[in-house]
Write an enzyme that holds these catalytic residues in place. Structure first.
Site, PDB file in Angstrom:
ATOM      1  N   ARG A 101       4.256   5.214  11.830  1.00 26.72           N
ATOM      2  CA  ARG A 101       5.029   4.419  10.877  1.00 26.72           C
ATOM      3  C   ARG A 101       5.801   5.392   9.987  1.00 26.72           C
ATOM      4  O   ARG A 101       5.209   6.260   9.346  1.00 26.72           O
ATOM      5  CB  ARG A 101       4.098   3.580  10.011  1.00 26.72           C
ATOM      6  CG  ARG A 101       4.853   2.829   8.958  1.00 26.72           C
ATOM      7  CD  ARG A 101       3.937   2.019   8.089  1.00 26.72           C
ATOM      8  NE  ARG A 101       4.730   1.172   7.228  1.00 26.72           N
ATOM      9  CZ  ARG A 101       4.524   1.051   5.919  1.00 26.72           C
ATOM     10  NH1 ARG A 101       3.542   1.706   5.329  1.00 26.72           N
ATOM     11  NH2 ARG A 101       5.278   0.253   5.205  1.00 26.72           N
ATOM     12  N   HIS A 147       9.662  -3.191   5.294  1.00 28.03           N
ATOM     13  CA  HIS A 147       8.801  -4.145   6.012  1.00 28.03           C
ATOM     14  C   HIS A 147       9.431  -4.565   7.345  1.00 28.03           C
ATOM     15  O   HIS A 147       9.103  -5.626   7.888  1.00 28.03           O
ATOM     16  CB  HIS A 147       8.524  -5.429   5.186  1.00 28.03           C
ATOM     17  CG  HIS A 147       7.638  -5.219   3.995  1.00 28.03           C
ATOM     18  ND1 HIS A 147       7.873  -5.818   2.776  1.00 28.03           N
ATOM     19  CD2 HIS A 147       6.534  -4.470   3.829  1.00 28.03           C
ATOM     20  CE1 HIS A 147       6.938  -5.458   1.911  1.00 28.03           C
ATOM     21  NE2 HIS A 147       6.106  -4.622   2.523  1.00 28.03           N
ATOM     22  N   HIS A 168       7.353 -11.934   3.474  1.00 30.24           N
ATOM     23  CA  HIS A 168       6.229 -11.003   3.661  1.00 30.24           C
ATOM     24  C   HIS A 168       5.668 -10.740   2.264  1.00 30.24           C
ATOM     25  O   HIS A 168       6.212  -9.942   1.499  1.00 30.24           O
ATOM     26  CB  HIS A 168       6.728  -9.708   4.317  1.00 30.24           C
ATOM     27  CG  HIS A 168       5.660  -8.659   4.458  1.00 30.24           C
ATOM     28  ND1 HIS A 168       5.152  -8.257   5.670  1.00 30.24           N
ATOM     29  CD2 HIS A 168       4.992  -7.937   3.531  1.00 30.24           C
ATOM     30  CE1 HIS A 168       4.219  -7.339   5.480  1.00 30.24           C
ATOM     31  NE2 HIS A 168       4.114  -7.129   4.187  1.00 30.24           N
ATOM     32  N   ARG A 175       4.870  -3.533  -8.935  1.00 27.49           N
ATOM     33  CA  ARG A 175       6.313  -3.237  -9.031  1.00 27.49           C
ATOM     34  C   ARG A 175       7.060  -4.396  -9.680  1.00 27.49           C
ATOM     35  O   ARG A 175       6.723  -5.551  -9.444  1.00 27.49           O
ATOM     36  CB  ARG A 175       6.889  -3.003  -7.628  1.00 27.49           C
ATOM     37  CG  ARG A 175       6.513  -1.649  -7.046  1.00 27.49           C
ATOM     38  CD  ARG A 175       6.963  -1.517  -5.607  1.00 27.49           C
ATOM     39  NE  ARG A 175       5.816  -1.508  -4.714  1.00 27.49           N
ATOM     40  CZ  ARG A 175       5.885  -1.570  -3.393  1.00 27.49           C
ATOM     41  NH1 ARG A 175       7.045  -1.645  -2.791  1.00 27.49           N
ATOM     42  NH2 ARG A 175       4.795  -1.563  -2.664  1.00 27.49           N
ATOM     43  N   GLU A 219       1.477  -5.093  11.851  1.00 23.05           N
ATOM     44  CA  GLU A 219       2.446  -4.005  11.923  1.00 23.05           C
ATOM     45  C   GLU A 219       2.012  -2.929  12.922  1.00 23.05           C
ATOM     46  O   GLU A 219       2.832  -2.369  13.627  1.00 23.05           O
ATOM     47  CB  GLU A 219       2.651  -3.417  10.526  1.00 23.05           C
ATOM     48  CG  GLU A 219       3.422  -4.381   9.640  1.00 23.05           C
ATOM     49  CD  GLU A 219       3.434  -4.020   8.164  1.00 23.05           C
ATOM     50  OE1 GLU A 219       2.459  -4.357   7.475  1.00 23.05           O
ATOM     51  OE2 GLU A 219       4.395  -3.395   7.713  1.00 23.05           O
ATOM     52  N   ASN A 226      -0.484   5.881  10.423  1.00 26.65           N
ATOM     53  CA  ASN A 226       0.262   5.557   9.200  1.00 26.65           C
ATOM     54  C   ASN A 226      -0.243   6.514   8.126  1.00 26.65           C
ATOM     55  O   ASN A 226      -1.329   6.316   7.568  1.00 26.65           O
ATOM     56  CB  ASN A 226       0.001   4.089   8.825  1.00 26.65           C
ATOM     57  CG  ASN A 226       0.752   3.667   7.583  1.00 26.65           C
ATOM     58  OD1 ASN A 226       1.426   4.480   6.938  1.00 26.65           O
ATOM     59  ND2 ASN A 226       0.631   2.408   7.234  1.00 26.65           N
TER      60      ASN A 226
END
Ligand code: ADP
Length: 421
Positions: free
Chosen positions: A100, A188, A216, A249, A399, A11
């Site tokens: 990813r 996600h 999530h 955010r 993940e 990742n």
């Protein structure tokens, strides 16, 4: 001898490169994957300050300085670390590498990296400028370090490609969709795919008959409505900014705020930075981590401006999650098997789960307070009351494991179709 019995997951971020290495079980063991090493290269691009934190085979985490001017040297440091942790040149034991990739545009499945797939990731960089370029750097580094080993891109957007047009279209001029690919994509997806499988198993139902509202909730937070095992709506959009409030955010706002601020002299870049990096918990209460605000909201009452702002931020967050819960129950016609809570906040904060589900008995949702409080960190649990029609599941997400599983599947499918030719 090359064993080809390990699976690497990468990742890559703009200044970091995370990895997780899995041991592949024998076919007789059901091909199970178990994590045997993990770590992260930090401050990649700044060779005087870059370092690798890693652990292997259950060891304590070690931290070592390495000069990493770029992602290739970072992955080189990882390969060196793993070769000394395991015997010999570990790169020869790698069966495949899963990457990813945040944005995959129209890609609905993970894919072997080819020139065409690489160019899709490049094109999507326009829509995900912070994520896709470093993802590509990770891919290029791995193509060098693991020459000849199959590489697979697993897209965060792929799971949501099943959304119907009514869910993914913005009510903007249609040409923005046809000419510029502006639509909702959602993110996600790797986590949602994994959690859907885990939830269906726990409910004892086939995935294709399982309806879920998955939350999530981490530093990045989103929600997903799953109908018959497929995503039918999700809260993030063209970018991971839309939807819930998050660590830094803002999530949903009136889009006119941006043009108002632009008219007042803020540049597009400043507005973007403000919405992505200076908003959410950080913007409302001065710190991005919910843990810093939970005590003020759920502990004994304390006065003062800071505590007030913490309580306000937590309440805005809860309200937004509840708004999407209501919306997704409607999208699923009330036919919900379970609400699933996952990621940092969803897995760890019992008081938040209690608040999200408060007063939802009308929709068949009733939490068992003692079970909710007692849910163990890192463990799957059903925290619904015995007479709750809808189950409430706390499920740890993984993940990397999902990427590893999908990588194994893509490689197996590619080699069986090659054999069939
Ligand atoms: P991401 O993967 O998006 O970076 P995570 O899923 O790791 O985020 O979640 C991190 C967030 O989870 C933290 O910022 C924090 O707000 C929240 N978190 C973690 N542990 C707890 C806890 N015990 N109580 C409340 N919130 C927590």
């Amino acid at each position: 001898m090359a064993l080809r019995n390990k699976l690497m997951v990468i990742n890559a971020g703009s200044s970091s490169l995370k990895f997780k290495l899995f041991q592949m079980g024998q076919a007789g063991e059901g091909g199970a994957l178990s994590a045997i090493a993990s770590g992260v290269c930090e401050r990649v691009g700044d060779p005087s300050a870059s370092f690798l934190r890693a652990k292997a085979n259950g060891s304590e985490e070690s931290k070592a300085q390495h000069a990493m001017p770029d992602h290739t040297s970072a992955l080189g440091a990882v390969a060196q670390y793993l070769s000394s942790a395991f015997t010999g040149d570990f790169t020869k034991d790698v069966h495949g590498v899963g990457h990813r990739v945040v944005h995959g545009r129209h890609m609905s499945q993970p894919a072997l990296i080819s020139a065409e797939v690489r160019s899709t990731i490049e094109q999507a960089a326009d829509l995900a400028p912070l994520h896709n370029p470093p993802n590509l750097m990770g891919i290029d580094a791995a193509l060098q370090t693991f020459a000849g080993v199959p590489q697979v891109a697993v897209f965060d957007t792929a799971f949501h490609q099943t959304m119907p047009p009514a869910a993914f279209m913005y009510a903007l001029p249609y040409e923005l969709y046809t000419d510029r690919a502006i639509r909702r994509y959602g993110f996600h997806g790797t986590s949602y795919k994994y959690l859907t499988t885990q939830a269906a198993k726990m409910l004892g139902k086939p995935e294709a008959e399982t309806n879920l509202v998955i939350c999530h909730l981490g530093a990045g937070s989103s929600m997903c409505a799953v109908q018959g095992g497929r995503s039918v709506d999700t809260s993030m959009g063209l970018t991971p900014l839309e939807g819930l409030m998050m660590g830094t955010r803002c999530g949903d706002i009136d889009p006119a705020i941006t043009s108002y601020l632009a008219a007042k002299g803020m540049s597009p870049k400043e507005i973007d930075q403000m919405m992505n990096k200076k908003s959410g918990f950080l913007g409302l209460a001065g710190n991005a981590d919910l843990r810093n605000h939970a005590e003020a909201r759920f502990g004994p009452h304390v006065g003062g401006d800071a505590a007030e702002r913490s309580r306000l931020a937590v309440d805005v967050y809860i309200r937004r999650v509840r708004k999407y819960l209501g919306a997704y129950f409607m999208h699923l016609d009330g036919q919900v098997d379970a609400i699933v809570f996952s990621a940092g906040i969803g897995e760890n904060s019992a008081p938040m789960r209690r608040e999200f589900c408060r007063g939802m008995e009308f929709a068949g949702v009733k939490i068992d307070e003692a079970k909710n409080e007692g849910a163990g960190v890192g463990k799957a649990a059903d925290v619904a009351a015995a007479d709750s029609r809808v189950r409430i599941l706390v499920l740890p997400t993984d993940e990397e494991l999902s990427i590893a599983q999908q990588t194994v599947d893509v490689i197996a499918a590619a080699s069986s179709s090659a054999a069939a030719v």
